[in-house]
Write a protein that holds these residues in place. Structure first.
Motif, PDB file in Angstrom:
ATOM      1  N   THR A 111      -3.249  -5.407  92.461  1.00  0.00           N
ATOM      2  CA  THR A 111      -2.701  -5.139  93.793  1.00  0.00           C
ATOM      3  C   THR A 111      -1.260  -4.700  93.684  1.00  0.00           C
ATOM      4  O   THR A 111      -0.587  -4.962  92.688  1.00  0.00           O
ATOM      5  N   GLN A 112      -0.753  -4.035  94.725  1.00  0.00           N
ATOM      6  CA  GLN A 112       0.645  -3.644  94.734  1.00  0.00           C
ATOM      7  C   GLN A 112       1.512  -4.854  95.072  1.00  0.00           C
ATOM      8  O   GLN A 112       1.038  -5.829  95.651  1.00  0.00           O
ATOM      9  N   PRO A 113       2.793  -4.817  94.697  1.00  0.00           N
ATOM     10  CA  PRO A 113       3.689  -5.938  94.989  1.00  0.00           C
ATOM     11  C   PRO A 113       3.736  -6.237  96.482  1.00  0.00           C
ATOM     12  O   PRO A 113       3.632  -5.331  97.320  1.00  0.00           O
ATOM     13  N   ILE A 114       3.898  -7.500  96.806  1.00  0.00           N
ATOM     14  CA  ILE A 114       3.947  -7.917  98.213  1.00  0.00           C
ATOM     15  C   ILE A 114       5.112  -7.263  98.939  1.00  0.00           C
ATOM     16  O   ILE A 114       4.981  -6.803 100.064  1.00  0.00           O
ATOM     17  N   THR A 115       6.269  -7.200  98.264  1.00  0.00           N
ATOM     18  CA  THR A 115       7.478  -6.681  98.915  1.00  0.00           C
ATOM     19  C   THR A 115       7.513  -5.163  98.994  1.00  0.00           C
ATOM     20  O   THR A 115       8.522  -4.595  99.416  1.00  0.00           O
ATOM     21  N   ALA A 116       6.427  -4.485  98.595  1.00  0.00           N
ATOM     22  CA  ALA A 116       6.372  -3.034  98.759  1.00  0.00           C
ATOM     23  C   ALA A 116       6.298  -2.647 100.231  1.00  0.00           C
ATOM     24  O   ALA A 116       6.600  -1.521 100.604  1.00  0.00           O
ATOM     25  N   ALA A 270      27.660   5.556  97.323  1.00  0.00           N
ATOM     26  CA  ALA A 270      27.579   5.706  95.866  1.00  0.00           C
ATOM     27  C   ALA A 270      27.945   4.408  95.156  1.00  0.00           C
ATOM     28  O   ALA A 270      27.290   4.005  94.186  1.00  0.00           O
ATOM     29  N   LEU A 271      28.989   3.742  95.633  1.00  0.00           N
ATOM     30  CA  LEU A 271      29.399   2.480  95.011  1.00  0.00           C
ATOM     31  C   LEU A 271      28.353   1.391  95.217  1.00  0.00           C
ATOM     32  O   LEU A 271      28.120   0.564  94.326  1.00  0.00           O
ATOM     33  N   VAL A 272      27.711   1.394  96.385  1.00  0.00           N
ATOM     34  CA  VAL A 272      26.661   0.401  96.641  1.00  0.00           C
ATOM     35  C   VAL A 272      25.507   0.599  95.665  1.00  0.00           C
ATOM     36  O   VAL A 272      24.996  -0.357  95.065  1.00  0.00           O
ATOM     37  N   VAL A 273      25.081   1.856  95.497  1.00  0.00           N
ATOM     38  CA  VAL A 273      23.933   2.142  94.631  1.00  0.00           C
ATOM     39  C   VAL A 273      24.274   1.912  93.162  1.00  0.00           C
ATOM     40  O   VAL A 273      23.472   1.353  92.402  1.00  0.00           O
ATOM     41  N   LEU A 274      25.465   2.334  92.744  1.00  0.00           N
ATOM     42  CA  LEU A 274      25.816   2.280  91.322  1.00  0.00           C
ATOM     43  C   LEU A 274      26.391   0.937  90.881  1.00  0.00           C
ATOM     44  O   LEU A 274      26.265   0.567  89.711  1.00  0.00           O
ATOM     45  N   LEU A 275      27.017   0.204  91.802  1.00  0.00           N
ATOM     46  CA  LEU A 275      27.680  -1.042  91.414  1.00  0.00           C
ATOM     47  C   LEU A 275      27.072  -2.278  92.086  1.00  0.00           C
ATOM     48  O   LEU A 275      26.646  -3.217  91.414  1.00  0.00           O
ATOM     49  N   ARG A 334      13.134  -0.960  90.761  1.00  0.00           N
ATOM     50  CA  ARG A 334      14.355  -0.382  91.344  1.00  0.00           C
ATOM     51  C   ARG A 334      14.019   0.572  92.474  1.00  0.00           C
ATOM     52  O   ARG A 334      14.684   0.575  93.522  1.00  0.00           O
ATOM     53  N   ARG A 335      13.003   1.402  92.268  1.00  0.00           N
ATOM     54  CA  ARG A 335      12.599   2.326  93.341  1.00  0.00           C
ATOM     55  C   ARG A 335      12.094   1.559  94.556  1.00  0.00           C
ATOM     56  O   ARG A 335      12.384   1.924  95.711  1.00  0.00           O
ATOM     57  N   VAL A 341      15.744  -1.126 100.903  1.00  0.00           N
ATOM     58  CA  VAL A 341      17.098  -1.039 101.459  1.00  0.00           C
ATOM     59  C   VAL A 341      17.188   0.093 102.476  1.00  0.00           C
ATOM     60  O   VAL A 341      17.815  -0.050 103.541  1.00  0.00           O
ATOM     61  N   LEU A 342      16.563   1.220 102.171  1.00  0.00           N
ATOM     62  CA  LEU A 342      16.582   2.360 103.096  1.00  0.00           C
ATOM     63  C   LEU A 342      15.863   2.007 104.400  1.00  0.00           C
ATOM     64  O   LEU A 342      16.341   2.332 105.494  1.00  0.00           O
TER      65      LEU A 342
END
Length: 386
Positions: A111-116, A270-275, A334-335, A341-342
């Motif tokens: 099954t796919q992850p629950i949080t998907a 950018a800082l949120v995504v990278l850091l 990560r994806r 988040v989006l």
């Protein structure tokens, strides 16, 4: 945190003061604000802010934290006869090619992850822990944030410098690292008969030393993401002169300022995504690796992180390192986190747009001509106060 009624009281005092000054100047067309209209408007604002806070907590904190912990995929083991086959599905066969429709052999269903899915996550939480599971951990979250505000206030009382505030916030997070980890343990684990304060990891100082490096990295990146865009944007262009009382910007400067604000927004993203996201993931997973053995996680979670952790009972540290915590969070995870988040950002933005629209319509209907006068008066009083 300032209560909502304090804002309302201050706002009404400002408005009444301004209107009384206009009456003293014998200006015509002074509009009075009906008390009932003001009360309805205030209750609407409070209701929307509570709604925004609930959405932020459930989707922005609770679900995203579970997404950082859950394994990339889960295996559900069920008897084959308990699975409803599709109409066009072929029958199960033995090695000899003989159909065996009533065999109770266990098959693996991936099954796919629950949080998907946000909806699937909410349904899973409510099935496991009841309706209020969407707000689980809220009490310790309040205590943690209240304690943090007190520590920050005490450390930064003598200085209003942004860097001083930043250092105070980092120190507060480090001092309260165990409380932060307790909140993570409460929300990622199945319901427990223990109170949250009974779940603070012990021995206190030993566990604090283990979690504090990850919390320190997370605290520093959080402050960098908050402060750096403002500092960078304020070093060039029209925004560099905003504190100059003699600065007289024109239309060209207005367009340049808008461009700077967009630059600040993209720099923040950018800082949120990278850091910030990698630091948060690492911190959450390090804390999750220290979850007591008697506590079961509410979503599928590999406690060994693919064999990277060693229990203390056989000489290991009983936790995962910061780098390993991030590396064990593979690209599929990560994806999935970025998609979550989006989705949360879209929900928050839509809720805020709805609130703004309703508030403006309600203000015009309730206050009528007094609305414009009230805004002008409050702006004037605020300027005199500053």
């Amino acid at each position: 945190m300032i209560p909502a009624h304090s804002f309302a009281k201050r706002g009404m005092e400002m408005a009444n003061h301004a209107f009384s000054m206009k009456q003293q100047a014998d200006e015509p067309d002074v509009h009075q604000i009906p008390p009932l209209a003001a009360l309805i408007f205030l209750l609407t604002c409070v209701a929307f802010f509570v709604l925004l806070a609930a959405i932020s907590y459930t989707y922005g904190h609770l679900i995203t934290t579970l997404c950082m912990v859950e394994s990339s995929s889960s295996n559900a083991y069920v008897p084959i006869h308990s699975v409803e086959p599709a109409e066009d599905a072929p029958p199960a066969y033995t090695e000899d090619g003989v159909p065996k429709p009533n065999d109770a052999e266990v098959n693996i269903v991936r099954t796919q992850p629950i949080t998907a899915s946000l909806r699937a996550t909410i349904l899973h939480l409510t099935a496991k822990a009841g309706f209020w599971a969407r707000l689980r951990g809220l009490s310790v979250y309040f205590v943690w944030n209240f304690a943090r505000s007190i520590v920050v206030g005490m450390l930064s009382a003598a200085s209003s410098n942004p860097f001083g505030m930043m250092i105070a916030a980092i120190i507060a997070e480090i001092l309260l690292a165990n409380l932060h980890m307790t909140w993570i343990h409460v929300i990622i684990s199945e319901p427990s008969p223990k109170k949250w304060y009974q779940r603070i990891p012990t021995p206190f100082f030993k566990t604090w030393k283990k979690i504090v490096p990850a919390v320190a990295v997370w605290a520093v990146t959080s402050q960098v993401v908050t402060i750096l865009p403002m500092l960078v944007t304020g070093t060039f262009g029209p925004m560099r002169h905003m504190q100059d009382p003699n600065y007289d910007p024109g239309m060209k400067e207005a367009y340049a300022t808008a461009g700077q604000l967009f630059f600040a927004m993209f720099l923040t993203i950018a800082l949120v995504v990278l850091l910030q996201i990698p630091a948060t993931v690492a911190m959450v997973r390090v804390a999750a690796s220290m979850l007591p053995e008697e506590d079961e996680t509410i979503v599928p979670f590999d406690r060994t992180f693919g064999g990277l952790t060693t229990p203390e009972i056989i000489g290991g540290q009983g936790k995962i390192g910061i780098v390993e915590a991030w590396r064990s969070f593979n690209w599929e995870c990560r994806r999935r986190l970025l998609r979550t988040v989006l989705k949360v950002a879209v929900i928050m933005m839509a809720t805020w747009i709805l609130f703004t629209t309703v508030a403006l319509i309600e203000a015009h209907l309730l206050f009528g001509p007094a609305f414009g006068e009230m805004m002008k008066s409050m702006h004037g009083v605020a300027n005199r106060g500053s």
